[in-house]
Design an enzyme around this catalytic site. Structure first.
Site, PDB file in Angstrom:
ATOM      1  N   CYS A 209       0.815  -1.230   0.000  1.00 18.51           N
ATOM      2  CA  CYS A 209       0.000   0.000   0.000  1.00 18.51           C
ATOM      3  C   CYS A 209       0.846   1.277   0.000  1.00 18.51           C
ATOM      4  CB  CYS A 209      -0.956   0.008   1.186  1.00 18.51           C
ATOM      5  SG  CYS A 209      -0.108   0.207   2.755  1.00 18.51           S
ATOM      6  N   CYS A 228       2.535  -2.913   8.911  1.00 20.88           N
ATOM      7  CA  CYS A 228       1.823  -1.869   8.181  1.00 20.88           C
ATOM      8  C   CYS A 228       0.355  -1.933   8.569  1.00 20.88           C
ATOM      9  CB  CYS A 228       1.983  -2.091   6.674  1.00 20.88           C
ATOM     10  SG  CYS A 228       1.119  -0.858   5.686  1.00 20.88           S
ATOM     11  N   ASP A 354      39.152  -2.439 -19.408  1.00 16.51           N
ATOM     12  CA  ASP A 354      40.200  -1.418 -19.373  1.00 16.51           C
ATOM     13  C   ASP A 354      41.055  -1.680 -18.132  1.00 16.51           C
ATOM     14  OD1 ASP A 354      41.765   0.781 -19.081  1.00 16.51           O
ATOM     15  OD2 ASP A 354      40.148   2.244 -19.283  1.00 16.51           O
TER      16      ASP A 354
HETATM   17 ZN   LIG Z   1       0.688  -1.693   3.686  1.00 18.35          ZN
END
Ligand SMILES: [Zn+2]
Length: 491
Positions: A209, A228, A354
């Site tokens: 989210c 969360c 190189d």
């Molecule tokens: Zn979330």
């Protein structure tokens, strides 16, 4: 028949490549795949159980540790220890392992797989286990958007029955959790140990989210205990470390009240150890076997690796930029014993094509009486020799032997402690050659000791690109007007 032809052709290509000094680490896989397009599927004929290991950091360490642990429990293991982790490299591992006819069956295949190569590897051969270490955003330039990469990896796993062993503390890795129901999670408990603090970057946002995570504990980067509001939260772990601390020989982990001493340096290795231990438990190893394996593990990846050849100690270190070269040289020159130096220089893509950066290594440091011989080896042996000549080192003490085996045998005949700097694509061949030579005298104890020094991390050619390149004053005085293509000159 095609398969057998592919193996023979691969083996031949590998041998030829090694004979001409190219190392031949992946060429045998490239050739085998030309004749048998999905060559990786034969991994099933090579091992009863297959474990893939992927992620941004810690793959090689986890693979090497896990392979070692399984071997100490008596299992036979097929592994791409040297980290050739794309499909061609893994195919090359199969070719190398194959006997003259057919395949050799092992108990377990422990295979490091590059993140971008994982979908292809899964398509050709489904593993029984997939270990995912972590995802960091430091490979954006190689792979594009990390989210896209993770989605591609997840897509390839959707219809596959594989047991996932995941790092619970990494929210990016946790995105794999909806693929299967029987996932195994490992992680570190809150307050398990003290890590250095890092800036978090954008990884602290929820991949579902995009809201900012709430962390109750941050261990390392974005790894920790996160949650969360949308419900995307660190999962419950199956195996977790209650405590990690620095022991005498390496970090020690406490799990279920039991102490697990390791030989790994650096707190961040706790995750690699946990993942390897977890896989071992899945394979039926007991605590005693795991602990013994952890204690007997020695790094064998050419980072300040020691070999005992004849009566002498030899040291090998990867060198890929001037800073690393200088650190290595000053480490090598700490003692005033008589010694010889070998510089193995290749200019393949992985080394950096190189090679002008070698002019920024202070080879002048090595212009000392006790350095008996300087042996230049690898594809660009002449350039390494030229650099040493310009450092003022006596020309008669410079030997050019592009073939690395010849270089080692020459040095062995002279019989002095020998110090080797090797660029990336020289390293694997060098480890193999030196292990063989060390094995000839030390078969009885079979011990190849190793240790690591703190090492400057690699940014090949960065000094050069920043325009900080300079010629040593002495060299300029010697040559006056140096042509810009000096690296193609021969001494
Ligand atoms: Zn979330």
């Amino acid at each position: 028949m095609n398969t057998q032809l592919a193996i023979w052709a691969g083996k031949t290509a590998g041998t030829v490549s090694r004979m001409i000094g190219n190392g031949g680490s992946t060429i045998s896989g490239v050739v085998a795949r030309k004749l048998d397009g999905k060559f990786l599927r034969h991994l099933r004929s090579n091992a009863k159980e297959i474990i893939y290991i992927t992620g941004t950091n810690g793959k090689t360490t986890t693979v090497n540790l896990l392979a070692h642990l399984l071997e100490t429990s008596g299992k036979t293991v097929l592994t791409n220890r040297e980290g050739s982790n794309m499909v061609t490299g893994i195919s090359a591992t199969i070719v190398r392992n194959a006997p003259f006819i057919g395949f050799m069956m092992n108990d377990v295949a422990v295979i490091e797989v590059d993140e971008a190569s994982l979908p292809k590897a899964i398509l050709e051969c489904q593993p029984d286990y997939l270990i995912v270490t972590n995802f960091f955003r430091d490979q954006l330039d190689r792979y594009g958007e990390l989210d896209l990469l993770i989605e591609k990896m997840k897509d390839s796993l959707k219809s596959v029955d594989v047991k996932l062993i995941l790092n619970a503390d990494d929210p990016f890795v946790n995105r794999f959790s909806d693929l299967q129901t029987k996932n195994i999670y490992v992680g570190l408990d809150e307050n398990a140990g003290r890590f250095q603090s890092y800036t978090m970057g954008e990884s602290k946002y929820c991949p579902i989210c995009q809201k900012e995570f709430t962390y109750t504990t941050v261990h390392f980067g974005h790894l920790g205990h996160y949650q969360c509001t949308c419900g995307f939260t660190r999962p419950q772990t199956t195996l977790s470390a209650e405590k990690i601390y620095q022991g005498e020989k390496g970090i020690r982990l406490t799990m279920d009240g039991k102490d697990y001493p390791t030989t790994l340096k650096g707190m961040y290795n706790a995750y690699n150890a946990l993942l390897a231990i977890c896989a071992c438990q899945e394979m039926g190893m007991n605590t005693k076997e795991i602990r013994e394996g952890l204690m007997s593990y020695h790094k064998t990846d050419g980072r300040m690796q020691e070999f005992f050849i004849g009566e002498d100690t030899w040291k090998l270190n990867l060198v890929k930029n001037p800073a690393g070269g200088n650190v290595t040289l000053s480490e090598y020159l700490q003692t005033d014993e008589n010694k010889q130096l070998i510089f193995c220089l290749n200019d393949n893509l992985a080394d950096g094509e190189d090679i002008s950066w070698i002019w920024d290594i202070d080879m002048e440091l090595a212009n000392r009486e006790e350095v008996e011989t300087f042996i230049a080896s690898g594809k660009r042996a002449h350039d390494a020799a030229l650099r040493m000549k310009y450092a003022g080192f006596p020309e008669e003490k410079i030997i050019i032997l592009p073939d690395m085996k010849e270089a080692v045998l020459y040095a062995k005949r002279k019989g002095y402690p020998t110090y080797i700097m090797a660029t990336y694509t020289c390293l694997t061949s060098m480890v193999t050659i030196l292990s063989q030579e060390a094995g000839k005298r030390n078969k009885r104890d079979g011990f190849i000791g190793t240790f690591t020094i703190p090492f400057l991390s690699g940014h090949p050619k960065s000094l050069w690109r920043q325009g900080k390149y300079h010629m040593p004053k002495k060299t300029i005085r010697m040559e006056g007007n140096l042509p810009s293509n000096r690296r193609n000159q021969k001494p």
